[in-house]
Design an enzyme around this catalytic site. Structure first.
Site, PDB file in Angstrom:
ATOM      1  N   GLY A   1       0.775  -1.234   0.000  1.00 19.91           N
ATOM      2  CA  GLY A   1       0.000   0.000   0.000  1.00 19.91           C
ATOM      3  C   GLY A   1       0.808   1.287   0.000  1.00 19.91           C
ATOM      4  O   GLY A   1       0.253   2.351  -0.270  1.00 19.91           O
ATOM      5  N   ASP A   2       2.096   1.200   0.313  1.00 20.26           N
ATOM      6  CA  ASP A   2       2.925   2.416   0.327  1.00 20.26           C
ATOM      7  C   ASP A   2       4.360   2.008  -0.009  1.00 20.26           C
ATOM      8  O   ASP A   2       5.310   2.323   0.707  1.00 20.26           O
ATOM      9  CB  ASP A   2       2.851   3.073   1.720  1.00 20.26           C
ATOM     10  CG  ASP A   2       3.407   4.498   1.733  1.00 20.26           C
ATOM     11  OD1 ASP A   2       3.722   5.036   0.661  1.00 20.26           O
ATOM     12  OD2 ASP A   2       3.524   5.078   2.832  1.00 20.26           O
TER      13      ASP A   2
END
Ligand code: ADP
Length: 294
Positions: A201-202
């Protein structure tokens, strides 16, 4: 900032829990490189640990969602994450105490192993896009309301909340707000259908550590089930991943044709995150990425 004494004492108590001997923190060296929290390498009589701290008013959910994300990634079993010792709040300071990961040089096959393992992580699927709880990306709230349709999720849970935040904070050019609205209707045609995949996600280069056991260790996740091109695109936002990484990923679990043309589209989300966190030139980067599509 030196580590506050009450937190040092609390960490010593936490580390001593379950053992026979008391534990002492012998040194707390501040680590640099993070953009959001204060981080420390702790030398203790029970070994070396990593501690990050923030103030509770800045980050009211005390690293809880970060720990939940790490646990989801750990359960998938394809990439290493640091062991979490404890997290909580003490006197207005939130903290997360973890295993210290010793950094090492990446060996020749490191990137290929990493790419293959990420592809395996992405095989972990779910009935819908999103997650059973909202979490954070950096300091920003991340909405994870489950959706069956990726394009709807992308619009309602990723773009719209951050475009609104940027508009309310007068950080985004008004023309770009309109461009986002024009973009929304086209997403379904542009993005190929895929199963929801468990994402870091990041995933930019500072959110993995090359550990001394040769493995890539994931840190600072903003986990959800999403389109896997989001993770791949994010690796390209600030560079740092080699060709071997992408080749190994493709060998393990090929991406749909044209994924590289969708990189900037996917990266509108992390660019909006940066725009809301840091402002400045990110407004122009958002505008430039948008203009490629609308
Ligand atoms: P951020 O402020 O962006 O959340 P972090 O606090 O995660 O950043 O990271 C700050 C620094 O500490 C970075 O250089 C990162 O590589 C390092 N780091 C993060 N987690 C660990 C860990 N478990 N062990 C060793 N170093 C770590």
């Amino acid at each position: 900032m030196p580590l506050p004494q009450p937190l040092t004492t609390h960490v010593e108590e936490l580390l001593a829990r379950g053992g026979d001997a008391p534990v002492t923190v012998q040194r707390a060296d501040e680590l640099y490189g993070g953009s959001i929290n204060d981080a420390y390498r702790l030398e203790t009589t029970a070994g070396r640990f990593f501690l990050k701290v923030n103030t509770a008013d800045r980050f009211p959910s005390p690293f809880k969602t970060e720990v939940q994300g790490l646990e989801l990634l750990r359960a998938a079993g394809t990439l290493r994450v640091p062991d979490v010792v404890a997290h909580g709040e003490l006197g207005g300071t939130t903290f997360l105490l973890m295993e210290f990961i010793a950094h090492a040089e990446e060996d020749r096959d490191f990137q290929a192993r990493f790419g293959r393992s990420l592809a395996k992580l992405h095989r972990h699927t779910h009935g819908s896009f999103g997650l059973d709880h909202d979490n954070h990306i950096g300091l920003l709230p991340q909405v994870n309301t489950p959706h069956k349709d990726w394009a709807e999720f992308l619009v309602q849970c990723r773009f719209e909340p951050l475009v609104k935040m940027a508009r309310d904070g007068r950080r985004i050019h008004p023309g770009d707000v309109l461009r986002f609205e024009r973009l929304y209707g086209k997403l379904k045609d542009w993005i190929p259908a895929e199963m929801p995949a468990l994402l870091h996600g990041d995933l930019w280069k500072n959110n993995y550590i090359a550990a001394d056991d040769g493995q890539a260790v994931l840190i600072d996740p903003a986990v959800y089930y999403g389109h896997r091109e989001m993770d791949l695109a994010m690796t390209k936002l600030f560079g740092g991943f080699d060709r071997d990484f992408y080749e190994a990923y493709q060998e393990e679990e090929p991406l749909e044709k044209g994924w590289e043309e969708r990189v900037d589209l996917c990266n509108l989300y992390p660019l909006l995150v940066h725009l809301n966190l840091f402002g400045g030139s990110y407004a122009n980067r958002v505008g430039a990425a948008l203009r490629k599509y609308v």
